[in-house]
Scaffold this active site. Structure first.
Site, PDB file in Angstrom:
ATOM      1  N   ARG A  50       0.698  -1.126   0.043  1.00 43.87           N
ATOM      2  CA  ARG A  50      -0.105   0.075   0.126  1.00 43.87           C
ATOM      3  C   ARG A  50       0.786   1.260   0.053  1.00 43.87           C
ATOM      4  NH1 ARG A  50      -2.886  -3.895   1.848  1.00 43.87           N
ATOM      5  NH2 ARG A  50      -0.892  -4.291   2.953  1.00 43.87           N
ATOM      6  N   THR A  51       1.826   1.391   1.041  1.00 47.12           N
ATOM      7  CA  THR A  51       2.358   2.793   1.056  1.00 47.12           C
ATOM      8  C   THR A  51       3.488   3.028  -0.253  1.00 47.12           C
ATOM      9  OG1 THR A  51       2.646   2.130   3.448  1.00 47.12           O
ATOM     10  CG2 THR A  51       3.996   4.001   2.459  1.00 47.12           C
ATOM     11  N   LYS A  79      25.170  -5.655  -0.604  1.00 49.13           N
ATOM     12  CA  LYS A  79      26.561  -5.689  -1.132  1.00 49.13           C
ATOM     13  C   LYS A  79      27.422  -5.067   0.136  1.00 49.13           C
ATOM     14  CE  LYS A  79      26.214  -4.903  -6.104  1.00 49.13           C
ATOM     15  NZ  LYS A  79      26.768  -4.029  -6.982  1.00 49.13           N
ATOM     16  N   ARG A 100      11.518   3.467   3.349  1.00 49.03           N
ATOM     17  CA  ARG A 100      11.047   2.509   4.475  1.00 49.03           C
ATOM     18  C   ARG A 100      12.447   1.595   4.776  1.00 49.03           C
ATOM     19  NH1 ARG A 100       5.528  -1.137   4.365  1.00 49.03           N
ATOM     20  NH2 ARG A 100       4.899   0.935   5.139  1.00 49.03           N
ATOM     21  N   HIS A 128       5.482   5.900  11.579  1.00 54.68           N
ATOM     22  CA  HIS A 128       5.003   5.813  10.003  1.00 54.68           C
ATOM     23  C   HIS A 128       4.094   7.038  10.095  1.00 54.68           C
ATOM     24  CE1 HIS A 128       3.793   4.302   6.303  1.00 54.68           C
ATOM     25  NE2 HIS A 128       3.385   2.974   6.725  1.00 54.68           N
TER      26      HIS A 128
END
Ligand code: NCD
Length: 381
Positions: A50-51, A79, A100, A128
């Site tokens: 969703r986000t 890496k 995120r 959030h």
């Protein structure tokens, strides 16, 4: 000065109100070219549906473009590249960055090295804030107002980052919030202490005392967050405007849990008198805490809430891009005064996981106590 959105507290109430008004206008905007030529980078080092998609849809609807790094396995992260280096690169490619990351405080660390605004799309179990804007918008649209609400937050309140940002915002808009945490997964101290610092009183009761004991099972504790003495005289029979449900964040739990104490939200739960007019919200994904049998109930607002992600993020993208006049003087970014010396001891904090990306710093609360500037956990003495 650039405006990041790291915490919901980076926005004033007036700014939030104006952003939500713009979101309403965006619901009917198609073919806008407001961000023509601008590039949004979505850097998602944790799963998302969703986000990320609603940020990207929002940018497309504004005539901008999107570049994305959404699979942690294909990013240079594997890496061994540090977050700070990744963000320095992306900063050269994009005008706005939505990030995120699994570590608490990652967005704050990113904001320090980026010239572009950073939008915190979830930093570990911490905050959030863009989800909170979506949640506030949902409340305003569905309940009809934002002030003086009565909201129950329910589920994993320890690791549920959406709940942390939401209870802060609800408090600032004068809500009475009843926090019902899965036992052992109640609101963290750094959240409750910040509420208390700003005048909230926390009253602890058993949910049975509220007359809302849902189903069988052990007695669950509830925390009422309200001004001064209001929590002591709280009467659940006055009803709730909303119940906000979160899943157990199993990816952040130190060990697997079985046998959850909180019952799911099902037709029997919603038949309890205090929920007669309560809308049911959830940031999603749900993993059993909401019975699909209530999906057709008019109070089930979670899919509408998910759809509101697009207009709300359209407003937010215009704001941080400096293309949205909120109707008043543009407020300065919140100043955070940090102190050096010492180190955070919270294993989930970016300053512990990646000291090369986040130099240890503390902030002092109004109560004089030091907390980590990234994850807000208490600073070791
Ligand atoms: C939430 C998140 O990622 O914190 N989802 C979302 O952004 N809509 C909730 C969750 O994952 O449980």
């Amino acid at each position: 000065m650039k405006r990041d959105l790291i915490s919901i507290d980076d926005l004033s109430n007036a700014e939030i109100g104006a952003l939500l008004a713009e979101a309403r206008a965006c619901e009917s905007k198609s073919g806008s070219q407001a961000l023509d030529g601008a590039i949004l980078a979505t850097v998602f080092l944790e799963p998302s549906t969703r986000t990320r998609l609603s940020f990207e849809a929002a940018m497309h609807r504004l005539g901008g473009s999107v570049i994305t790094s959404a699979d942690p396995q294909t990013s240079s992260n594997v890496k061994g590249e540090s977050l700070a280096d990744t963000i320095r690169m992306v900063d050269g490619y994009a005008d706005v960055i939505a990030l995120r990351h699994p570590a608490a405080g990652a967005a704050r660390a990113a904001a320090k090295v980026a010239a572009a605004p950073i939008l915190n799309a979830g930093d570990g179990g911490h905050e959030h804030p863009s989800q909170t804007l979506v949640d506030l918008y949902t409340l305003e649209r569905e309940v009809g107002r934002l002030s003086g609400l009565r909201v129950m937050v329910y589920g994993d309140l320890r690791y549920g980052r959406t709940a942390h940002s939401l209870v802060r915002a609800l408090w600032r808009f004068g809500a009475t919030t009843v926090a019902v945490g899965e036992p052992g997964l109640e609101l963290p101290d750094y959240v409750t202490e910040r509420l208390q610092e700003t005048g909230a009183t926390l009253v602890h009761v058993g949910v049975g005392d509220l007359g809302i004991r849902p189903g069988a099972g052990p007695e669950v504790r509830a925390t009422i967050i309200a001004p001064a003495d209001a929590g002591r005289s709280f009467d659940a029979s006055g009803g709730f405007d909303a119940i906000y449900v979160t899943r157990v964040q199993k990816e952040r739990l130190p060990s697997a849990r079985s046998g959850l104490a909180l019952p799911p939200i099902d037709p029997e739960f919603l038949a309890l008198a205090p929920f007669a007019r309560a809308i049911v919200m959830h940031p999603l994904p749900r993993t059993g805490e909401i019975d699909p049998r209530i999906d057709c109930d008019r109070r089930a607002a979670y899919f509408r809430q998910a759809a509101f992600g697009v207009p709300v993020r359209m407003a937010l993208l215009q704001f941080v891009s400096g293309r949205l006049d909120l109707g008043g003087p543009r407020e300065e970014a919140r100043k955070i005064i940090t102190e050096s010396g010492g180190a955070c001891s919270e294993g989930a904090c970016i300053s512990v996981r990646e000291p090369q990306s986040a130099v240890a710093e503390s902030v002092r609360g109004a109560d004089g106590r030091r907390r980590c500037a990234y994850c807000e956990s208490p600073w070791p003495a």
